[in-house]
Design a protein around this motif. Structure first.
Motif, short mmCIF file in Angstrom:
data_model
loop_
_atom_site.label_atom_id
_atom_site.label_comp_id
_atom_site.label_asym_id
_atom_site.label_seq_id
_atom_site.Cartn_x
_atom_site.Cartn_y
_atom_site.Cartn_z
N SER A 31 19.14 19.32 -30.97
CA SER A 31 20.28 19.94 -30.28
C SER A 31 19.76 20.95 -29.26
O SER A 31 18.90 21.77 -29.58
CB SER A 31 21.19 20.64 -31.29
OG SER A 31 22.23 21.31 -30.65
N GLN A 48 26.41 22.18 -24.75
CA GLN A 48 25.58 21.77 -25.88
C GLN A 48 25.39 20.26 -25.83
O GLN A 48 26.34 19.51 -25.60
CB GLN A 48 26.19 22.14 -27.22
CG GLN A 48 25.27 21.78 -28.37
CD GLN A 48 25.96 21.64 -29.72
OE1 GLN A 48 27.17 21.77 -29.82
NE2 GLN A 48 25.19 21.42 -30.76
N TYR A 50 23.60 17.08 -28.17
CA TYR A 50 23.04 16.69 -29.46
C TYR A 50 22.83 15.19 -29.42
O TYR A 50 23.75 14.43 -29.14
CB TYR A 50 23.98 17.08 -30.60
CG TYR A 50 23.52 16.63 -31.95
CD1 TYR A 50 24.18 15.64 -32.66
CD2 TYR A 50 22.38 17.21 -32.54
CE1 TYR A 50 23.74 15.23 -33.91
CE2 TYR A 50 21.94 16.81 -33.77
CZ TYR A 50 22.62 15.81 -34.46
OH TYR A 50 22.17 15.41 -35.70
N ARG A 55 28.19 17.66 -26.55
CA ARG A 55 29.03 18.00 -27.69
C ARG A 55 29.91 19.22 -27.43
O ARG A 55 30.75 19.55 -28.26
CB ARG A 55 28.15 18.26 -28.92
CG ARG A 55 27.52 17.01 -29.47
CD ARG A 55 28.54 15.97 -29.86
NE ARG A 55 27.96 14.77 -30.42
CZ ARG A 55 27.89 14.52 -31.72
NH1 ARG A 55 28.36 15.40 -32.58
NH2 ARG A 55 27.35 13.41 -32.15
N SER A 96 19.77 20.64 -36.00
CA SER A 96 20.86 19.69 -35.93
C SER A 96 22.10 20.26 -35.30
O SER A 96 23.02 19.55 -34.98
CB SER A 96 21.24 19.21 -37.34
OG SER A 96 21.85 20.27 -38.06
N GLY A 97 22.12 21.58 -35.13
CA GLY A 97 23.33 22.21 -34.63
C GLY A 97 24.22 22.70 -35.75
O GLY A 97 25.05 23.55 -35.53
#
Lengths: 113, 117
Positions: A31, A48, A50, A55, A96-97
């Protein structure tokens, strides 16, 4: 391990020009997020990405765009630069966020004259 | 619309004493809160975080307290050291579609902490 790396560190552009900023995340991080920080304020969310998909998008005009590559590095593009785009642009990565803190690079200082 | 506010632009503390940095938020959807420290010419560095299901989290000299009813969080640094002098940002995130929301943080304006020897 290398941290988040951003290039260039400093940049001077003229109004109306285009700029591309680059970011390499920490190895294993999928991410990438972009933030703009103007003097005296906290960072403000721009995008953002990902797994190469957008996202999230902050409240920025369409002159701002970004993309993430298969190796998870990312570019932020700004068209038709305005004086008000002068700021520190920060890239951050996370595993991974989800519930994993963002790790920030040292930023690109953009000056628009 | 400032959803995260740090009302104290600066704080000055003597070495060895406690530093308390405060942060207020307005968005009830925020469920994860973080503190970052920033030195000049560097990016923000993650310090400590807390989930909304907790009211306290400790990590060494750093403790974060969350008061959900008051929509308030604070960072305590004990004992304060001159190397702690930096700008401190609180940040918050809310759940989003797909659950990958934590790349989007809403930051406060920052508090400049100065720790005097």
């Amino acid at each position: 391990d290398a941290g988040v790396t951003q290039s260039p560190t400093h940049l001077i552009k003229t109004r109306g020009q285009h700029v591309t900023l680059r970011c390499s995340p920490i190895s294993g991080h999928k991410s990438v997020s972009w933030y703009q920080q103007v003097l005296g304020q906290g960072p403000q969310f721009i995008f953002q990405y990902y797994e190469k998909e957008e996202r999230g998008r902050g409240n920025f005009p369409d002159r701002f765009s970004a993309r993430q590559f298969p190796n998870y590095s990312s570019e932020l593009n700004v068209n038709a630069l305005l004086l008000g785009d002068s700021a520190l642009y920060l890239c951050a990565s996370s595993w991974s966020g989800d519930n994993s803190p963002l790790h920030f690079g040292n930023g690109t200082r953009l000056t628009v004259t | 619309d400032q959803q995260v506010k740090q009302n104290s632009p600066s704080l000055s503390v003597q070495e060895g004493r406690i530093s308390i940095l405060n942060c207020d938020y307005t968005n009830s959807m925020f469920d994860y809160f973080l503190w970052y420290k920033k030195y000049p010419a560097e990016g923000p560095t993650f310090l400590i975080s807390i989930s909304s299901i907790k009211d306290k989290n400790e990590d060494g000299r750093f403790t974060v307290f969350l008061n959900k009813s008051a929509k308030h969080l604070s960072l305590h640094i004990v004992p304060s050291q001159p190397g702690d002098s930096a700008v401190y940002f609180c940040a918050a995130s809310a759940p989003g579609a797909g659950g990958t929301s934590y790349g989007k943080l809403t930051f406060g304006q920052g508090t400049i902490l100065t720790v005097h020897p």
